[in-house]
Design an enzyme around this catalytic site. Sequence first.
Site, PDB file in Angstrom:
ATOM      1  N   TYR A 141       0.828  -1.208   0.000  1.00 50.40           N
ATOM      2  CA  TYR A 141       0.000   0.000   0.000  1.00 50.40           C
ATOM      3  C   TYR A 141       0.864   1.260   0.000  1.00 50.40           C
ATOM      4  CZ  TYR A 141      -4.618  -2.060   0.969  1.00 50.40           C
ATOM      5  OH  TYR A 141      -5.810  -2.727   0.894  1.00 50.40           O
ATOM      6  N   LYS A 191       3.332 -15.342   2.182  1.00 50.88           N
ATOM      7  CA  LYS A 191       3.497 -16.065   0.904  1.00 50.88           C
ATOM      8  C   LYS A 191       5.005 -16.260   0.736  1.00 50.88           C
ATOM      9  CE  LYS A 191       1.964 -17.673  -3.070  1.00 50.88           C
ATOM     10  NZ  LYS A 191       1.062 -18.829  -3.219  1.00 50.88           N
ATOM     11  N   ASP A 223      -2.765 -18.311   0.477  1.00 54.50           N
ATOM     12  CA  ASP A 223      -3.766 -18.996  -0.368  1.00 54.50           C
ATOM     13  C   ASP A 223      -4.444 -20.107   0.435  1.00 54.50           C
ATOM     14  OD1 ASP A 223      -1.249 -20.190  -0.403  1.00 54.50           O
ATOM     15  OD2 ASP A 223      -1.278 -20.701  -2.539  1.00 54.50           O
ATOM     16  N   ASP A 247      -6.349  -7.148   4.269  1.00 55.41           N
ATOM     17  CA  ASP A 247      -7.518  -6.515   3.658  1.00 55.41           C
ATOM     18  C   ASP A 247      -8.405  -7.587   3.036  1.00 55.41           C
ATOM     19  OD1 ASP A 247      -9.164  -4.429   2.592  1.00 55.41           O
ATOM     20  OD2 ASP A 247      -8.200  -4.736   0.643  1.00 55.41           O
ATOM     21  N   ASP A 251     -12.303  -9.306   4.518  1.00 56.40           N
ATOM     22  CA  ASP A 251     -13.596  -9.303   3.809  1.00 56.40           C
ATOM     23  C   ASP A 251     -14.109 -10.744   3.676  1.00 56.40           C
ATOM     24  OD1 ASP A 251     -13.591  -6.492   3.342  1.00 56.40           O
ATOM     25  OD2 ASP A 251     -14.427  -6.750   1.335  1.00 56.40           O
TER      26      ASP A 251
HETATM   27  C1  IPM Z   1     -10.466  -1.173   4.039  1.00 56.20           C
HETATM   28  C2  IPM Z   1     -10.541  -0.598   2.645  1.00 56.20           C
HETATM   29  C3  IPM Z   1      -9.343   0.291   2.384  1.00 56.20           C
HETATM   30  C4  IPM Z   1      -8.119  -0.601   2.382  1.00 56.20           C
HETATM   31  C5  IPM Z   1      -9.370   1.125   1.096  1.00 56.20           C
HETATM   32  C6  IPM Z   1     -10.606   1.961   0.989  1.00 56.20           C
HETATM   33  C7  IPM Z   1      -8.154   1.987   0.978  1.00 56.20           C
HETATM   34  O1  IPM Z   1     -10.676  -1.614   1.703  1.00 56.20           O
HETATM   35  O2  IPM Z   1     -10.435  -0.390   5.001  1.00 56.20           O
HETATM   36  O3  IPM Z   1     -10.473  -2.390   4.193  1.00 56.20           O
HETATM   37  O4  IPM Z   1      -7.778  -1.230   1.366  1.00 56.20           O
HETATM   38  O5  IPM Z   1      -7.488  -0.687   3.430  1.00 56.20           O
HETATM   39 MN    MN Z   2     -11.027  -3.576   2.592  1.00 60.06          MN
END
Ligand code: IPM
Ligand code: MN
Length: 356
Positions: A141, A191, A223, A247, A251
């Site tokens: 990032y 990884k 993975d 990240d 999710d």
């Molecule tokens: C999160 C989001 C952010 C990230 C983006 C919006 C920069 O996806 O907070 O998980 O990738 O960290």
């Molecule tokens: Mn995110």
Amino acid sequence: MPKNIVVIPGDGIGKEITDAAVDVLKKIDKKYGIDLTFSFYDAGGTAYDKFGVPLPDDTLNAAKAADAVLFGAVGGDKWDNVEPQLRPERAILGLRKGLGLYANLRPVQTMDELIDYSPLRPDIVRGTDVLIVRELIGGIYFGDKCEREEYNGTIRAWDLENYSIPEVERIVELAMQAALKRKGSVTSVDKSNVLATSRLWRKTAAKVAEKYPEVKLDHMYVDNCAMQLAIKPTRFDVIVTGNLFGDILSDEAAVLGGSIGLMPSASIGEKTSLYEPIHGSAPDIAGKGIANPLGTILSAALLLRYSLDASAAADDIESAVKKTLSDGYRTADLFSAGSKKVDTAGMTEAVLANIK
Ligand code: IPM
Ligand code: MN
Ligand code: NAD
């Protein structure tokens, strides 16, 4: 002394969900006398439209001076074509970097009440209780970037993944400390079969773990971790990983709990901490008043616990949320036949009613 909470709603559903969390904090404040004050600042596309930048100095300075920051979400299709440095997402990245928030804690629990909402079988998700510790201000990032370079007749772009030993040490330390208060196990995810940064990560994690003989450390490739989260999520206690892997895995892990709309996070570091749901600005439902506010309300509970040392108040919010879900209240992301369908305001009212 009043506690100054800087609220940054951002874009899309950001205002709807932070309004809900502020209402809950106000009620909690009345009950516990914490003496909260709220000040509101712009960020993201909303700030870009007003001031030409996604993170105005005013917002960053206010965040730095605050006792804690409550953040909604930023981003949206409207700003997809603005210059990369001015994209709304730069606001949250700039806040994380500017506040030195190197650790992002993303707890995922599967409540029995919501067991049927996960796309995974109940016998797989029952009892899931994972804490993802994501490194937040390093890795790909924040490495060198090239958006576009012409080279040998073609166009190339790159992002450099890099980590230093101290950056890995401090996040793994934090994960170890967290594990001591939980089930005592840390899975470090990398990884290292391919990436040099991951080999440094793995070696450093192993070294840090030597100081924690009570904690069981294992290593897993990212993975495989993505698959294990879907096959046997209950095998995990604390997962520690880099910025990008964290990240993506968080999710994925969010669906174990039923909906991403439920998931809170705490970003902590040098001084002021920031609290935000893990989801984004949800442009597809923004403005409809139907977003699930619970991820932000639960982030407000983390704010009380970690930044204001108000753990009874935090417990109170978490119990009120649990009770609301047990009573069958559901926003659209969690709706199914037989439950009580509510919008953002209705869900917030139901939580408020459970704070006696
Ligand atoms: C999160 C989001 C952010 C990230 C983006 C919006 C920069 O996806 O907070 O998980 O990738 O960290
Ligand atoms: Mn995110
Ligand atoms: P998203 O998390 O915004 O939405 C993904 C899906 O989940 C959508 O269908 C959305 O409706 C649903 N969803 C998310 N939050 C919800 C809630 N509270 N209640 C009900 N449903 C909810 O991810 P995306 O669509 O990939 O990204 C949209 C924008 O948000 C992008 O601009 C992205 O960069 C940004 N984003 C910002 C943050 C942040 O500010 N921290 C985090 C993630 C994404």
